[in-house]
Design an enzyme around this catalytic site. Structure first.
Site, mmCIF file in Angstrom:
data_model
loop_
_atom_site.group_PDB
_atom_site.id
_atom_site.type_symbol
_atom_site.label_atom_id
_atom_site.label_comp_id
_atom_site.label_asym_id
_atom_site.label_seq_id
_atom_site.Cartn_x
_atom_site.Cartn_y
_atom_site.Cartn_z
ATOM 1 C CD GLU A 128 57.759 56.730 74.256
ATOM 2 O OE1 GLU A 128 58.710 57.276 73.492
ATOM 3 O OE2 GLU A 128 56.540 56.795 74.039
ATOM 4 C CE LYS A 143 55.034 60.250 76.089
ATOM 5 N NZ LYS A 143 56.023 60.094 75.202
ATOM 6 C CB CYS A 158 52.290 60.391 70.582
ATOM 7 S SG CYS A 158 53.241 58.780 70.603
HETATM 8 C C1 UGA Z 1 56.208 62.536 69.520
HETATM 9 C C2 UGA Z 1 57.245 63.285 70.301
HETATM 10 O O1 UGA Z 1 57.628 64.065 69.273
HETATM 11 C C3 UGA Z 1 58.164 62.383 70.996
HETATM 12 O O2 UGA Z 1 59.028 63.193 71.889
HETATM 13 C C4 UGA Z 1 57.273 61.478 71.828
HETATM 14 O O3 UGA Z 1 58.243 60.452 72.544
HETATM 15 C C5 UGA Z 1 56.352 60.623 71.012
HETATM 16 O O4 UGA Z 1 55.422 61.522 70.278
HETATM 17 C C6 UGA Z 1 55.694 59.539 72.029
HETATM 18 O O5 UGA Z 1 54.744 60.142 72.893
HETATM 19 O O6 UGA Z 1 55.967 58.455 71.965
HETATM 20 P P1 UGA Z 1 56.221 61.024 67.089
HETATM 21 O O7 UGA Z 1 54.671 61.179 67.188
HETATM 22 O O8 UGA Z 1 56.904 59.790 66.823
HETATM 23 O O9 UGA Z 1 56.870 61.807 68.417
HETATM 24 O O10 UGA Z 1 56.614 62.273 66.042
HETATM 25 P P2 UGA Z 1 56.808 63.931 65.902
HETATM 26 O O11 UGA Z 1 57.986 63.981 65.286
HETATM 27 O O12 UGA Z 1 56.531 64.372 67.069
HETATM 28 O O13 UGA Z 1 55.721 64.097 64.885
HETATM 29 C C7 UGA Z 1 54.301 64.095 65.177
HETATM 30 C C8 UGA Z 1 53.433 64.698 64.074
HETATM 31 O O14 UGA Z 1 53.616 66.254 63.943
HETATM 32 C C9 UGA Z 1 53.681 64.208 62.708
HETATM 33 O O15 UGA Z 1 52.523 64.079 61.778
HETATM 34 C C10 UGA Z 1 54.669 65.396 61.993
HETATM 35 O O16 UGA Z 1 54.442 65.493 60.656
HETATM 36 C C11 UGA Z 1 53.850 66.618 62.592
HETATM 37 N N1 UGA Z 1 54.915 67.666 62.808
HETATM 38 C C12 UGA Z 1 55.959 67.925 63.484
HETATM 39 C C13 UGA Z 1 54.414 68.928 61.982
HETATM 40 O O17 UGA Z 1 53.416 68.897 61.532
HETATM 41 N N2 UGA Z 1 55.253 70.160 61.916
HETATM 42 C C14 UGA Z 1 56.212 70.150 63.067
HETATM 43 O O18 UGA Z 1 56.870 71.327 63.133
HETATM 44 C C15 UGA Z 1 56.551 68.969 63.503
#
Ligand code: UGA
Length: 427
Positions: A94, A153, A209
């Site tokens: 996913e 993935k 993740c």
């Molecule tokens: C992540 C991936 O984005 C999804 O595509 C993937 O399906 C998912 O892992 C998974 O493996 O199930 P998620 O962990 O829910 O999703 O959230 P993200 O939006 O990727 O953010 C992860 C972390 O990075 C958060 O702490 C967020 O605040 C941080 N982040 C994100 C930043 O510090 N800077 C950014 O520009 C983007």
């Protein structure tokens, strides 16, 4: 095999619950049952208080539950009756991000289905594709062999995590040179080859993740005798920890090199906004660092429960004595104003929208002076001028605003800011 009539999904967590709810909505002729051994979780799925928060999820569940969407602990029955069981039938990774899971499910960039090349494997791929074609254009359904799918993935998450570590490394450079990381991110992000997403400098990435998948990649490379590749990806994690330590060190340094017995309001405990999930949240690490320095923390998060925060902080302490001492330094506030009352500093760790709309004049009046704000998410950029007019000392990631940036790399190493040991996870 005829058309699919029943789907069973094993596991009613952050992935199984939302995924099956959307499948049920998109495929009204298919009965979808989500099973889990955890009775409490299943009860919650069957109640008004769903066990996870995800924008749009409640509406989908309420529309389908009891019609073609069921949550049950009767695993045997659901498995027996199902045409498709979601658990290693195939490889169908996913790509849902928490906080946007429902829209990611309804409008995915791609659906990836990996299977082996035998006739059975190919038939299984076709069967699963027949579910997704209900709402996903065929061109976005990618079929591969199992290894390609599984590695895609890991690689996707590793690339995303790497982008964040890259921009966070630049944020450190910005703070000492006078550049602004938001301007740099904007300038490089307009190059279409780079793109502008996942370039937001922050207090470090969290979530269940990224760290797990990058470490999986590291483990795999080590196991397959590719040490240079393993070290390359390991550095993404190390930079993330450095960013958290650096931020904590900056707080201590600005507060005149000590936070002992000072009250600090920590706003945001979830690993990102629009979720109540705290797994690997940078807030846990920042809290731990500040607790170790003797700060009194008043924590507020709109979606994370008190018990969860206490449990996360308890898990990050080394001994029972540390635990008792540490937790005696923590209070959970029921609103942000309570958290900030009489505080020396506000530390923003999660980018919740409501933190942009707080009455900062009221907050400033109720704080001890000099009053500091540490914006670990760059959410108050538009307010910096006004906050400074009110009298706040504003500190933010990747930009030098006030003059208290006297801390250096040596300040970071003087603090005993040991990151919790990294666990390598086998796949
Ligand atoms: C992540 C991936 O984005 C999804 O595509 C993937 O399906 C998912 O892992 C998974 O493996 O199930 P998620 O962990 O829910 O999703 O959230 P993200 O939006 O990727 O953010 C992860 C972390 O990075 C958060 O702490 C967020 O605040 C941080 N982040 C994100 C930043 O510090 N800077 C950014 O520009 C983007």
């Amino acid at each position: 095999m005829g058309p699919v009539k029943r789907i069973c999904c094993i596991g009613a967590g952050y992935v199984g619950g939302p995924t099956c709810s959307v499948i049920a909505q998109m495929c009204p002729e298919i009965a979808v049952t989500v099973v889990d051994v955890n009775e409490e979780r299943i009860q919650a799925w069957n109640s008004d208080q769903l066990p996870i928060f995800e924008p749009g999820l409640q509406e989908v569940v309420e529309a389908q539950r009891g019609i073609n969407l069921f949550f049950s602990t009767d695993i045997d029955k659901a498995v027996r009756e199902a045409d498709i069981i979601f658990i290693s039938v195939l490889s169908n990774p996913e790509f849902l991000a928490e906080g946007t899971a429902i829209s990611d499910l309804k409008n995915p960039d791609r659906v990836l289905i990996g299977g082996d090349e035998t006739p059975e494997g190919q038939r299984a791929i076709e069967t699963l594709s027949s579910i997704y074609v209900h709402w996903v254009p065929k061109t976005r359904i990618i079929t591969t062999n199992t290894w390609s799918s599984e590695l895609s993935k890991l690689a996707a998450n590793a690339f995303l995590a790497q982008r964040i570590s890259s921009i966070n490394s630049i944020s450190a450079l910005c703070e000492v040179t006078g550049a602004d990381v938001e301007e740099v991110a904007h300038a490089i992000g307009t190059d279409q080859r780079i793109g502008n997403r996942f370039l937001k400098a922050s207090v470090g990435f969290g979530g269940s993740c990224f760290q797990k998948d990058v470490l999986n990649l590291v483990y795999l490379c080590e196991a397959l005798n590719l040490p240079e590749v393993a070290r390359y990806w390991q550095q993404v994690i190390e930079l993330n920890e450095y960013q958290r330590r650096r931020f904590a060190a900056r707080i201590v340094s600005c507060l005149f090199n000590t936070v002992t017995d000072k009250k600090i309001a920590l706003l945001g405990f979830a690993f990102k906004k629009d979720t109540g999930d705290t797994r690997e949240s940078s807030s846990i690490h920042i809290s731990k660092y500040l607790m170790d320095e003797g700060a009194h923390l008043y924590i507020y998060d709109p979606k994370v429960k008190k018990e969860q925060i206490m449990q996360d902080l308890a898990h990050s302490t080394a001994s029972p004595e540390d635990l008792e001492r540490g937790l005696s330094l923590v209070s959970i506030a029921s609103d942000p104003y309570e958290a900030c009352d009489n505080a020396h500093a506000i530390v923003i760790c999660t980018e919740w929208d409501i933190f942009k709309e707080l009455d900062y004049e009221r907050i400033y009046k109720a704080m001890l002076k000099p009053a500091f704000i540490f914006d670990g998410r760059r959410i108050l950029d538009n307010l910096h001028g006004r906050l400074q007019q009110l009298g706040f000392q504003v500190e933010t990631i990747g930009k030098r605003i006030s003059q208290c940036l006297s801390f250096t790399a040596s300040t970071i190493s003087q603090l005993d800011l040991q990151a919790p040991p990294l666990k390598k996870i086998k796949i």
